[in-house]
Design a protein around this motif. Structure first.
Motif, PDB file in Angstrom:
ATOM      1  N   ALA A  58      -7.859   5.274   6.029  1.00 23.25           N
ATOM      2  CA  ALA A  58      -7.189   5.961   7.142  1.00 23.25           C
ATOM      3  C   ALA A  58      -5.971   5.199   7.633  1.00 23.25           C
ATOM      4  CB  ALA A  58      -8.176   6.170   8.289  1.00 23.25           C
ATOM      5  N   THR A  59      -5.909   3.888   7.358  1.00 18.85           N
ATOM      6  CA  THR A  59      -4.736   3.098   7.782  1.00 18.85           C
ATOM      7  C   THR A  59      -3.551   3.300   6.847  1.00 18.85           C
ATOM      8  OG1 THR A  59      -5.389   1.152   6.485  1.00 18.85           O
ATOM      9  CG2 THR A  59      -6.294   1.350   8.720  1.00 18.85           C
ATOM     10  N   GLN A  60      -3.789   3.969   5.694  1.00 20.28           N
ATOM     11  CA  GLN A  60      -2.741   4.111   4.694  1.00 20.28           C
ATOM     12  C   GLN A  60      -2.246   5.544   4.554  1.00 20.28           C
ATOM     13  OE1 GLN A  60      -1.596   1.320   2.985  1.00 20.28           O
ATOM     14  NE2 GLN A  60      -2.944   0.233   4.417  1.00 20.28           N
ATOM     15  N   THR A  61      -2.580   6.428   5.504  1.00 15.15           N
ATOM     16  CA  THR A  61      -2.205   7.833   5.377  1.00 15.15           C
ATOM     17  C   THR A  61      -1.988   8.451   6.747  1.00 15.15           C
ATOM     18  OG1 THR A  61      -2.907   9.973   4.474  1.00 15.15           O
ATOM     19  CG2 THR A  61      -4.629   8.542   5.349  1.00 15.15           C
ATOM     20  N   ASP A  62      -1.200   9.512   6.764  1.00 13.83           N
ATOM     21  CA  ASP A  62      -1.005  10.291   7.990  1.00 13.83           C
ATOM     22  C   ASP A  62      -2.019  11.427   8.097  1.00 13.83           C
ATOM     23  OD1 ASP A  62       1.140   8.697   8.630  1.00 13.83           O
ATOM     24  OD2 ASP A  62       2.645  10.070   7.798  1.00 13.83           O
ATOM     25  N   ALA A  63      -2.796  11.652   7.050  1.00 15.23           N
ATOM     26  CA  ALA A  63      -3.786  12.725   7.072  1.00 15.23           C
ATOM     27  C   ALA A  63      -4.994  12.290   7.901  1.00 15.23           C
ATOM     28  CB  ALA A  63      -4.220  13.076   5.656  1.00 15.23           C
ATOM     29  N   GLN A  64      -5.582  13.255   8.615  1.00 14.38           N
ATOM     30  CA  GLN A  64      -6.745  12.973   9.453  1.00 14.38           C
ATOM     31  C   GLN A  64      -7.835  14.004   9.175  1.00 14.38           C
ATOM     32  OE1 GLN A  64      -7.111  10.361  11.470  1.00 14.38           O
ATOM     33  NE2 GLN A  64      -5.037   9.613  11.005  1.00 14.38           N
ATOM     34  N   PRO A  65      -9.107  13.566   9.113  1.00 16.43           N
ATOM     35  CA  PRO A  65     -10.191  14.540   8.920  1.00 16.43           C
ATOM     36  C   PRO A  65     -10.362  15.414  10.156  1.00 16.43           C
ATOM     37  CG  PRO A  65     -11.090  12.347   9.302  1.00 16.43           C
ATOM     38  CD  PRO A  65      -9.608  12.179   9.170  1.00 16.43           C
ATOM     39  N   VAL A  66     -10.521  16.719   9.938  1.00 18.83           N
ATOM     40  CA  VAL A  66     -10.713  17.649  11.050  1.00 18.83           C
ATOM     41  C   VAL A  66     -12.056  18.372  10.976  1.00 18.83           C
ATOM     42  CG1 VAL A  66      -8.241  17.999  11.415  1.00 18.83           C
ATOM     43  CG2 VAL A  66      -9.474  19.461   9.780  1.00 18.83           C
ATOM     44  N   ALA A  67     -12.734  18.299   9.831  1.00 19.75           N
ATOM     45  CA  ALA A  67     -14.031  18.968   9.690  1.00 19.75           C
ATOM     46  C   ALA A  67     -14.789  18.346   8.531  1.00 19.75           C
ATOM     47  CB  ALA A  67     -13.863  20.469   9.468  1.00 19.75           C
ATOM     48  N   LYS A  92     -11.433 -10.575  -1.263  1.00 23.85           N
ATOM     49  CA  LYS A  92     -10.547  -9.412  -1.322  1.00 23.85           C
ATOM     50  C   LYS A  92     -11.219  -8.153  -0.798  1.00 23.85           C
ATOM     51  CE  LYS A  92      -7.630 -11.079  -5.077  1.00 23.85           C
ATOM     52  NZ  LYS A  92      -7.044 -10.801  -6.413  1.00 23.85           N
ATOM     53  N   GLU A  93     -12.403  -8.342  -0.155  1.00 17.34           N
ATOM     54  CA  GLU A  93     -13.069  -7.189   0.433  1.00 17.34           C
ATOM     55  C   GLU A  93     -12.235  -6.656   1.600  1.00 17.34           C
ATOM     56  OE1 GLU A  93     -14.336 -10.171   0.239  1.00 17.34           O
ATOM     57  OE2 GLU A  93     -16.186 -10.161  -0.944  1.00 17.34           O
ATOM     58  N   GLY A  94     -12.153  -5.344   1.682  1.00 18.44           N
ATOM     59  CA  GLY A  94     -11.412  -4.736   2.779  1.00 18.44           C
ATOM     60  C   GLY A  94      -9.913  -4.857   2.658  1.00 18.44           C
ATOM     61  N   THR A  95      -9.399  -5.105   1.464  1.00 17.29           N
ATOM     62  CA  THR A  95      -7.955  -5.228   1.246  1.00 17.29           C
ATOM     63  C   THR A  95      -7.475  -4.091   0.356  1.00 17.29           C
ATOM     64  OG1 THR A  95      -8.213  -6.604  -0.725  1.00 17.29           O
ATOM     65  CG2 THR A  95      -8.182  -7.740   1.410  1.00 17.29           C
ATOM     66  N   ALA A  96      -6.161  -4.118   0.079  1.00 17.22           N
ATOM     67  CA  ALA A  96      -5.581  -3.096  -0.783  1.00 17.22           C
ATOM     68  C   ALA A  96      -6.175  -3.147  -2.189  1.00 17.22           C
ATOM     69  CB  ALA A  96      -4.066  -3.264  -0.854  1.00 17.22           C
ATOM     70  N   GLU A  97      -6.632  -4.325  -2.608  1.00 21.11           N
ATOM     71  CA  GLU A  97      -7.252  -4.446  -3.929  1.00 21.11           C
ATOM     72  C   GLU A  97      -8.519  -3.605  -4.018  1.00 21.11           C
ATOM     73  OE1 GLU A  97      -6.160  -5.960  -6.640  1.00 21.11           O
ATOM     74  OE2 GLU A  97      -4.305  -6.400  -5.554  1.00 21.11           O
ATOM     75  N   GLU A  98      -9.304  -3.607  -2.940  1.00 20.70           N
ATOM     76  CA  GLU A  98     -10.518  -2.798  -2.938  1.00 20.70           C
ATOM     77  C   GLU A  98     -10.181  -1.316  -2.848  1.00 20.70           C
ATOM     78  OE1 GLU A  98     -14.866  -2.444  -0.720  1.00 20.70           O
ATOM     79  OE2 GLU A  98     -13.378  -3.863   0.023  1.00 20.70           O
ATOM     80  N   LEU A  99      -9.110  -0.996  -2.112  1.00 22.81           N
ATOM     81  CA  LEU A  99      -8.714   0.407  -2.007  1.00 22.81           C
ATOM     82  C   LEU A  99      -8.376   0.998  -3.369  1.00 22.81           C
ATOM     83  CD1 LEU A  99      -6.463   0.701   1.188  1.00 22.81           C
ATOM     84  CD2 LEU A  99      -8.721   1.680   0.784  1.00 22.81           C
ATOM     85  N   ALA A 131       0.621   2.929  -5.170  1.00 18.29           N
ATOM     86  CA  ALA A 131      -0.348   3.823  -4.548  1.00 18.29           C
ATOM     87  C   ALA A 131      -1.606   3.074  -4.124  1.00 18.29           C
ATOM     88  CB  ALA A 131      -0.714   4.937  -5.513  1.00 18.29           C
ATOM     89  N   THR A 132      -2.086   3.371  -2.910  1.00 24.01           N
ATOM     90  CA  THR A 132      -3.338   2.799  -2.421  1.00 24.01           C
ATOM     91  C   THR A 132      -4.413   3.861  -2.226  1.00 24.01           C
ATOM     92  OG1 THR A 132      -2.477   3.004  -0.164  1.00 24.01           O
ATOM     93  CG2 THR A 132      -2.230   0.857  -1.255  1.00 24.01           C
ATOM     94  N   LEU A 133      -4.032   5.143  -2.288  1.00 18.64           N
ATOM     95  CA  LEU A 133      -4.994   6.228  -2.116  1.00 18.64           C
ATOM     96  C   LEU A 133      -5.000   7.189  -3.297  1.00 18.64           C
ATOM     97  CD1 LEU A 133      -4.560   7.252   1.643  1.00 18.64           C
ATOM     98  CD2 LEU A 133      -6.182   5.652   0.652  1.00 18.64           C
ATOM     99  N   LEU A 134      -3.840   7.573  -3.773  1.00 15.79           N
ATOM    100  CA  LEU A 134      -3.729   8.599  -4.807  1.00 15.79           C
ATOM    101  C   LEU A 134      -3.588   7.985  -6.192  1.00 15.79           C
ATOM    102  CD1 LEU A 134      -1.209  11.002  -3.021  1.00 15.79           C
ATOM    103  CD2 LEU A 134      -3.710  11.130  -3.035  1.00 15.79           C
ATOM    104  N   ALA A 182       4.366  11.004   0.007  1.00 15.27           N
ATOM    105  CA  ALA A 182       4.620   9.722   0.669  1.00 15.27           C
ATOM    106  C   ALA A 182       3.887   9.636   1.999  1.00 15.27           C
ATOM    107  CB  ALA A 182       6.122   9.536   0.865  1.00 15.27           C
ATOM    108  N   ALA A 183       3.772  10.766   2.700  1.00 13.46           N
ATOM    109  CA  ALA A 183       3.029  10.759   3.960  1.00 13.46           C
ATOM    110  C   ALA A 183       1.527  10.673   3.713  1.00 13.46           C
ATOM    111  CB  ALA A 183       3.363  12.020   4.758  1.00 13.46           C
ATOM    112  N   LEU A 184       1.095  11.217   2.603  1.00 10.42           N
ATOM    113  CA  LEU A 184      -0.327  11.182   2.275  1.00 10.42           C
ATOM    114  C   LEU A 184      -0.760   9.800   1.810  1.00 10.42           C
ATOM    115  CD1 LEU A 184      -2.874  12.919   2.032  1.00 10.42           C
ATOM    116  CD2 LEU A 184      -2.181  13.491  -0.302  1.00 10.42           C
ATOM    117  N   ASP A 185       0.139   9.064   1.173  1.00 12.64           N
ATOM    118  CA  ASP A 185      -0.172   7.716   0.687  1.00 12.64           C
ATOM    119  C   ASP A 185       1.017   6.813   0.987  1.00 12.64           C
ATOM    120  OD1 ASP A 185      -0.811   5.395  -0.655  1.00 12.64           O
ATOM    121  OD2 ASP A 185      -1.433   6.386  -2.500  1.00 12.64           O
TER     122      ASP A 185
END
Length: 704
Positions: free
Chosen positions: A430-439, A554-561, A589-592, A578-581
Motif C-alpha cells: 500500500a505504500t507503493q501505490t495510489d490504489a486503495q481497497p474499497v471492498a 531484508k524482511e519488509g523491504t522492496a526485495e520482499e515485495l 517495479a515493486t508491485l506489477l 505509474a500511479a498503480l506502481d
C-alpha cells in the motif's frame, strides 16, 4: 499274509526310475514310508489290546478307516529335492557353486556397484588416524572406501557361482519414468564378448525390439515365455496388425492356439483383453428436456430454463464437458477426508485476509500504508490476530480437528504464519501505490443462488439465450465473489481494479482466456461493467499467497515485495501504470510484473501505450479497446457454454494444449478419472493449438 503290496510298490518305483519320472518315484517312496510309520504308531498305541473274535469284519473296517485317516493326514513333499529349484537371494550374500543357471536382475550403476554414503561421524581420513592408536585386539568398522573396493569382488563371486548359464538384465526406466544407466560390470562383459556398441553407447542384440505381425517362426520364439508374458506380446502384435493392416503369420496364429488349447480360464482372459482393445466409454448426449431438469431446476423444484452457475463451473465445462455433467448434473463429489484440504486452507486464507482488509476499510482514519509505521505495529498485530480468529470461527471443523490432531494443529500454525506474512505484505504494498481497497469478498449473483440478497451485492451477470433453440426465457445467470476490489483515482477519473488471491503462481494466459479454460478474470470485469456501465476498468490481477524465502535483514523491504508481484491483465495507459506502481519510475517495479520496454518487446498485448513499459511473462498490457474486445469475447464464451450445456452436450473430450515441453490437459485435476475412463491412446482430445500470436492476429483482422 503277503498280498504283494511291497512288491507292487517296488515295481512302480523301478518303472518310474527307468522312465526318468522322478516325481512319480518320489510319490511311491513317500507312500511306503507313510504306511510304515502308520503301522509303527498303530502298534505303539493299540498293540496291547486284544481284538474281539465275535465280529472280525468290524475289526477290519475299523483298521481300514484308521489307515485312510492316517494317509489323509500325512504330509507329502511336492517338489523332490532331485528336481530343479529356484532360489532368490541378494548378490552380496555368499553363494554355493551348485547352481546350473543364474539370473542377475536390476544391474544398474546405482546398485552394481552399490553406492554407499558414509553415515558415520568420522570420515575415512579420520579413521586412518585413529587406526594408528588402536591395539591389535581393537578395530573400527569397515570404511566407505573399503566397502567400495570390495564391491567388485562380491559381484564377481555372484557371477562365478553358476556352472552352466548366466543371464544378466537391467531396467532402462525406473517406476517413476526416470532413465537408468547400465552397470559398468554389464558394460564390461558386453565389450568382452563383442556385444557392445560404443558409438550408440548401448548393447548390441539380435532380438527384435517389438513383435512384428509378419515375423518368422524363429523371430516369434523370441516373444514366447510364460503365458502372461506371451499373452501380452500376442495382444500387442494383434493390435499392430489391426492398425497397420498387415496380417499375422501362421507362427503367431499357432501361438494363439497354443495359449488357449488347454486352459479355458486363459481363453476367457485373452478374449476379454481382445474385446477391450478398442472399447470406448462414449457418453450419450442428453435430451434438452432432461438437461433443463438437471441444470435449471430451482430450490422449489421448478424447471426455470435459467442456468444458474459459477464462473468456475463453466471453466470446468470447457476443460471437459463430461466432468461438468458428473459434478453438476449428477452431483457426484469426491469423498470427504479428515484433513486440511487445499479448499479448506484456501478458504481460511481468503477469509482471514478479507477480515483484515475490511477492518482497515471500516476505520476512516486508518489505511493499510499506515500500519507499516512503527507507532502502528501493535495495531497491525492486533488486527492480524483478530482476522485469523474470525476466519477460524467460520470453520469450526478445522478448530475441532486441530484440538485432536497434532498434524492439523501444525498446519494451522503454518497457515497463521502465511496470513501474517501476507497481511504485512499488503500493508507494505500500500505504500507503493495510489490504489486503495474499497471492498472485499464483493459478491454478485448470490441472491439468484441462495435466494437471499446480501448487502452491497451486485446483480448476477446474466445473458439472454433466446434464439439458441432452447425455448422461451432461456438465459444464463452467473454468480461469483471478487476477493478484493481496489480503486485508483487519477485526476477526475476513478478506475476499478480486481484482485484475486491464489495459493499458487497463477499467470494470466491469453490463450486460455480466449479458448475458455480461464474465464474468471474477464468475467469479473464483465460483472462490474454490467452493474455500473459508466465505471472505468483498470484490469484484473492475481496475487500469490505464500511465504517467500528472503535474505535475513531484508524482511519488509522492496526485495520482499518483488517476491509478491501481481500478474494479470491491465490497461496500457502509462500514467495509470505509474500511479498503480510507484516503482516503475527509477527503482523498477515493486508491485506489477512489468519492466522498462526493450527493443525486442513488440507484442500488441505486452507494450504500454507510450512505449515506456512492457509486461513480463504472465502479464498483459492492453488498450481499453482491446480489453473491451476480450470482455465481449468472454461473454460469447459464457453464452456458448451455457447453450451447449442446456442442449445436453456431455461428451468425454478434455482439452489438451502443448505449453513448451508440457502438455496441459483437462484431466489434470479431475476427480472422476475412474468414471470417465478416458483412454489417451484411443480417445480424442480437444486440441488447443492457438498461440498468443494467433490471438493477436485475430484482433488485427477484426480491425481491418
Amino acid at each position: 499274509m503277503d498280498q504283494g503290496v511291497r512288491h507292487q510298490l517296488y515295481s512302480w518305483a523301478h518303472q518310474a526310475q527307468e522312465s526318468g519320472q522322478l516325481t512319480q518315484l518320489r510319490d511311491v517312496q513317500q507312500i511306503w514310508q507313510t504306511f510304515g510309520t502308520l503301522l509303527d504308531e498303530y502298534v505303539t498305541i493299540l498293540g496291547d489290546q486284544v481284538a474281539p473274535t465275535e465280529q472280525p469284519g468290524q475289526l477290519v473296517a475299523e483298521f481300514a478307516d484308521l489307515m485312510n485317516t492316517g494317509f489323509n493326514a500325512g504330509r507329502y513333499a511336492q517338489i523332490p529335492s532331485t528336481l530343479d529349484q529356484v532360489l532368490v537371494s541378494e548378490s552380496g550374500m555368499i553363494q554355493d557353486n551348485q547352481r546350473k543357471v543364474l539370473f542377475i536382475m536390476g544391474e544398474t550403476d546405482d546398485v552394481m556397484p552399490e553406492v554407499k554414503a558414509s553415515e558415520g561421524l568420522l570420515s575415512d581420513p579420520d579413521r586412518e588416524l585413529l587406526k594408528r592408536g588402536l591395539n591389535d585386539d581393537q578395530f573400527l568398522p569397515i570404511s566407505g572406501t573399503d566397502q567400495i573396493n570390495n564391491e567388485p569382488f562380491l559381484n564377481y563371486l555372484s557371477m562365478l557361482s553358476v556352472t552352466e548359464r548366466l543371464y544378466m538384465s537391467a531396467p532402462l526406466m525406473s517406476s517413476d519414468d526416470i532413465e537408468l544407466t547400465l552397470s559398468p560390470y554389464l558394460k564390461g562383459l558386453a565389450r568382452h564378448f563383442n556385444q557392445w556398441d560404443d558409438q550408440n553407447n548401448a548393447p548390441t542384440t539380435d532380438l527384435p525390439d517389438r513383435p512384428n505381425p509378419r515375423a518368422s517362426e524363429d523371430d516369434v520364439w523370441s516373444f514366447v515365455a510364460a503365458p502372461a508374458v506371451t499373452m501380452g506380446n500376442l495382444i500387442e502384435v494383434e493390435r499392430l496388425s489391426k492398425d497397420t493392416g498387415r496380417k499375422l503369420t501362421s507362427a503367431w496364429r499357432d501361438v494363439a492356439r497354443a495359449l488357449t488349447r488347454h486352459d479355458e480360464g486363459l481363453t476367457g482372459r485373452l478374449n476379454d483383453i481382445r474385446d477391450g482393445q478398442y472399447a470406448k466409454n462414449e457418453a450419450v448426449p442428453l435430451q434438452p428436456e432432461l438437461a433443463a431438469r438437471l441444470y435449471t431446476t430451482n430450490r422449489q423444484g421448478q424447471v426455470t430454463n435459467q442456468l444458474t452457475a459459477s464462473i468456475s463451473q463453466l471453466e470446468k465445462f470447457y476443460q471437459n464437458p463430461y466432468d461438468y455433467f458428473l459434478r453438476y448434473g449428477l452431483h457426484l463429489k469426491k469423498r470427504d477426508e479428515l484433513e486440511v484440504s487445499s479448499d479448506k486452507s484456501g478458504t481460511l486464507n481468503h477469509d482471514a485476509l478479507a477480515f483484515f482488509v475490511q477492518s482497515v476499510i471500516d476505520e476512516p482514519d486508518l489505511q493499510l500504508a499506515d500500519l507499516v509505521k512503527e507507532e502502528h505495529q501493535g495495531r497491525q498485530a492486533e488486527l492480524i490476530d483478530q482476522a485469523f480468529e474470525q476466519a477460524m470461527n467460520q470453520q469450526e471443523e478445522l478448530r475441532e480437528l486441530a484440538a485432536n490432531n497434532s498434524r492439523v494443529n501444525l498446519q494451522l500454525q503454518v497457515a497463521k504464519q502465511l496470513i501474517t506474512t501476507m497481511a504485512k505484505t499488503l500493508c507494505l504494498q500500500a505504500t507503493q501505490t495510489d490504489a486503495q481497497p474499497v471492498a472485499v469478498e464483493k459478491a454478485f449473483g448470490q441472491a439468484d443462488w441462495t435466494g437471499e440478497s446480501q448487502a452491497a451485492e451486485l446483480p448476477a451477470l446474466t445473458f439472454d439465450l433466446t434464439g439458441a433453440g432452447l425455448g422461451e426465457g432461456a438465459k444464463v445467470s452467473l454468480r461469483g465473489r471478487i476477493d478484493r476490489l481496489d480503486e485508483l483515482k487519477l485526476g477526475e477519473q476513478t478506475y476499478q481494479l480486481v484482485v484475486d488471491y491464489k495459493s499458487y503462481n497463477k499467470a494470466f494466459d491469453l490463450v486460455d482466456a480466449y479458448a475458455g479454460q480461464a474465464l474468471q478474470m474477464l468475467a469479473y470485469l464483465n460483472a462490474l461493467q454490467a452493474a455500473n456501465p459508466g465505471e472505468q476498468l483498470l484490469g484484473s490481477l492475481y496475487l500469490r499467497l505464500y511465504v517467500p524465502t528472503v535474505d535475513a535483514g531484508k524482511e519488509g523491504t522492496a526485495e520482499e515485495l518483488k517476491e509478491h508481484l501481481y500478474q494479470g491483465i491491465t490497461i496500457n495507459d502509462d500514467a495509470v501504470l505509474a500511479a498503480l506502481d510507484h516503482g516503475l519510475g527509477e527503482k523498477g517495479a515493486t508491485l506489477l510484473s512489468i519492466k522498462k520496454k526493450s527493443k525486442k518487446d513488440t507484442s500488441r498485448f505486452k507494450v504500454s501505450a507510450d512505449d515506456q513499459f512492457s509486461a513480463k511473462a504472465g502479464s498483459n498490457l492492453v488498450s481499453p479497446t482491446d480489453l473491451k474486445r476480450l470482455m465481449d469475447h468472454n461473454a460469447e464464451l459464457i453464452k456458448e457454454a451455457a447453450v451447449q450445456i442446456l442442449q445436453g452436450q456431455n461428451e468425454i473430450r478434455p482439452y489438451r494444449r502443448q505449453v513448451g515441453t508440457t502438455a496441459e490437459t483437462g484431466l489434470a485435476f479431475s476427480d472422476f478419472l475412474d468414471v470417465s475412463r478416458f483412454d489417451q491412446a484411443l480417445d480424442d482430445y480437444k486440441e488447443i493449438e492457438l498461440t498468443d500470436a494467433d490471438v493477436e492476429a485475430k484482433f488485427e483482422q477484426e480491425e481491418e
